[in-house]
Each structure stands twice: as structure tokens, then as C-alpha cells.
Enzyme design. Sequence first.
Site, PDB file in Angstrom:
ATOM      1  CD  GLU A 113      -2.440   1.322   2.641  1.00 55.36           C
ATOM      2  OE1 GLU A 113      -2.814   2.581   3.070  1.00 55.36           O
ATOM      3  OE2 GLU A 113      -2.557   0.275   3.300  1.00 55.36           O
ATOM      4  CD  GLU A 161      -3.674   7.854   5.634  1.00 60.55           C
ATOM      5  OE1 GLU A 161      -4.656   7.318   5.889  1.00 60.55           O
ATOM      6  OE2 GLU A 161      -2.756   7.480   5.543  1.00 60.55           O
TER       7      GLU A 161
END
Length: 379
Positions: A131, A136
Site C-alpha cells: 500500500e 493522507e
Amino acid sequence: MAVVAPPAVVANVTYNLAQDFSGQNFFNGWDFYGSWDNLTLSNVEWVDQPTALADNLAYINPAGNAILRVDNATTLADKGPDTRRNTVRITTKDSYDLGSLWVFDATHVPFGCTVWPAFWTKGPVWPDNGEIDILEAVNLMDHNQMAIHTTDGCMTSNAIQQTGMMGAADCASNSGCTVEEVKPASYGAALNAANGGVWATKFDIDGIAIWFWSRADVPAELTGADKVVDISKWGTPSAAFPVTPLCDVTKFFTPQQLVIDIALCGVWAGPTGNYQQTCPGVCDVSGAGSPKFDQAWFEIQYVRAYTTGVVPTPTPSASSVVASATVTSPAQGTGSSQSGSQGGSSSSGTVGSGRRGASAGAVAVVLSMIAGMLLAVST
């Protein structure tokens, strides 16, 4: 053990445009999740496409940009942990192999207390297939946090050349290997006041690198319709995860899908110790939607995928990934059927949460992340 400083993950290489998600056709090629957040236990329902379109949670605005947003028009009763506010998560139908470059241009990014937005990538199974968390943050953080998540055996180090600040070094930890953006206006009110910015992510045989530019500094080839870009002109990346003796990242990642989502509360934004770092009280999505969620929306000018090889024709099977090709069309459904949804994240958790790859039944695993995130978010 001494570690020889590796070169920055910047190769003198060009990438050719393979896919351009923009304008009226932006949503072509994406799947809507269509289920509650069974991955990071956030207080949201990631609605299906018909609901998103009908409720104006996903649409193209008059400027030709894609809008993804949280429902701020509904007053929700407090149902405790079962309180869920509607929002959106989309995942590309195609996967992208090594030899890829992804560019994300947003003029506005969601922020605010309870809000957890992300632009990230995942493989089919988390964390086995890796990932990458590109954009974020949570609540009222003032900076972006980048991360990668892997299985055991991948580490990063301070010897790596990058402009960001290294955080956690073990890519198999709850937070993953994290890097804090130190450039100004990388998240929140400051980012949006600057008319957003652009993130570019290299995913190639020599590793992973993430660049960020505020609007005024975006390279010229990314502001127009150029079909070829040369990353050798971009300088040192904000975050770098190169192939080194500590980690051959190419062995921890399979072809990746791109994901854009907005979560609320959940295992990173929600715990009181994390929430009160920047917000008062407790994380709560009930009550009136406005003004609480008035800033919880993406405005996206484009998402582009580039390849180092000949631009391929998507194939009907995810199993036939050609090494020189970037795009593969998997035969899989949306949302709740995707086991690697957030890989452990989108997001990362500690600012890089390892949330995404969790499955619906992995509540114990999710809860175990919280302690690591509490430590990471306070650093």
C-alpha cells in the site's frame, strides 16, 4: 550495521500518458465502494454510484472538476458506534504495474475535525501486496503524511535522500514507514487557500518516490496537456522508498489500484488521544451536517497515470500483467468485496495507518493498530 546512503529515487527517465481521468469523463473507470467502512471502522457509509450521483456526493462542477464530498445536509441521530454519515470512496478498475507514474491534481482537499481523507494505492490483498499512502491526514493536522505498508522484511532509514521528515522505519508496523511533509501548505486550510496542489508518485523498478508542489510551484508539464513528462527535472522527492539492502520494495508490491476516499473518525482520526491533538472533545459525526462538514470535499482537476513503456491496451484479466505495461483491467467487483481496500489503508495510520487492508472480521487487528497510531500521531 552500517548503511550506505542510496541515491535519491530520481531517475533520468520519461513517462508516457496512459490514462487521464478528468472533465466530464472523470468517473469513467472507477468503482464506488457501496458499503459501510468495514476496513478502518470509520463512521461512514461509502455509498454506491447511483446514491452518490443522486445526493450530489459525486459530480462534475461547472469548472469541469470532479467533486467528492461528505453529506453535510443531513442531521443524524446519535447511534453511538453505528452512527454513519454518507460519503464516497472510489477505486480504479485498472491496476498499475512497476514502471508507472501517477499524478493527482486537487484544488481543494477535505479537512476538519473528524475528517480523514486519502489518495492512496493498494494491491488485491493487504498487506501482502503493499500500500502507498500519497495524501493522507486527519482532523486539523497542518501537514500531509506519506507512507508505505508491507509485510515483514522492509525497512527505511535516515540515509535516504528526501525532503520530508522520516517517522516510523518499519514498513510492517501499524503505521508503516512514514514521512512527514515539511513543505508549507501541504494539507488543511493553508493548502486550500493556495488553490490546492499536485502530488506525483513514481512506482518503478528502482523504488517509490512522492513529490508535492503547492499550486504556484507545479511543473509546467503537469499544468497543460503534455503526454510525456521527464521526472529528472523535479529534484529530490518529498518521500522516497528506494530499493536498498534494507528493502527491495519491488518484492513487496504487486500492481496497484488507485483509491480516493473520505472517512470520518475511525481508527486514526477517532481515538481520543489522536483526536484531541488538534480538536476539542470527542470524534462525533452525529447532529447537523453543516457547518461541521462544509469543508469535507475534494475538488479534483485530474488523475493521470503514465507508463515508461508503450501505452498498453487494457486486458480483461488481472492475471496477465505484462512487465512493460502499466495498465491491467481486473475482473473484480467494487467495495465490500475488495479485500485490500485500504490496505491497511488508505491511509496510513500514523499517519499512515495500516488500516486499509483490514477485512470486516478483523476488528481485533484494527484495534491493535490504535496504540501504534497514538504514539505516531504525537511525534
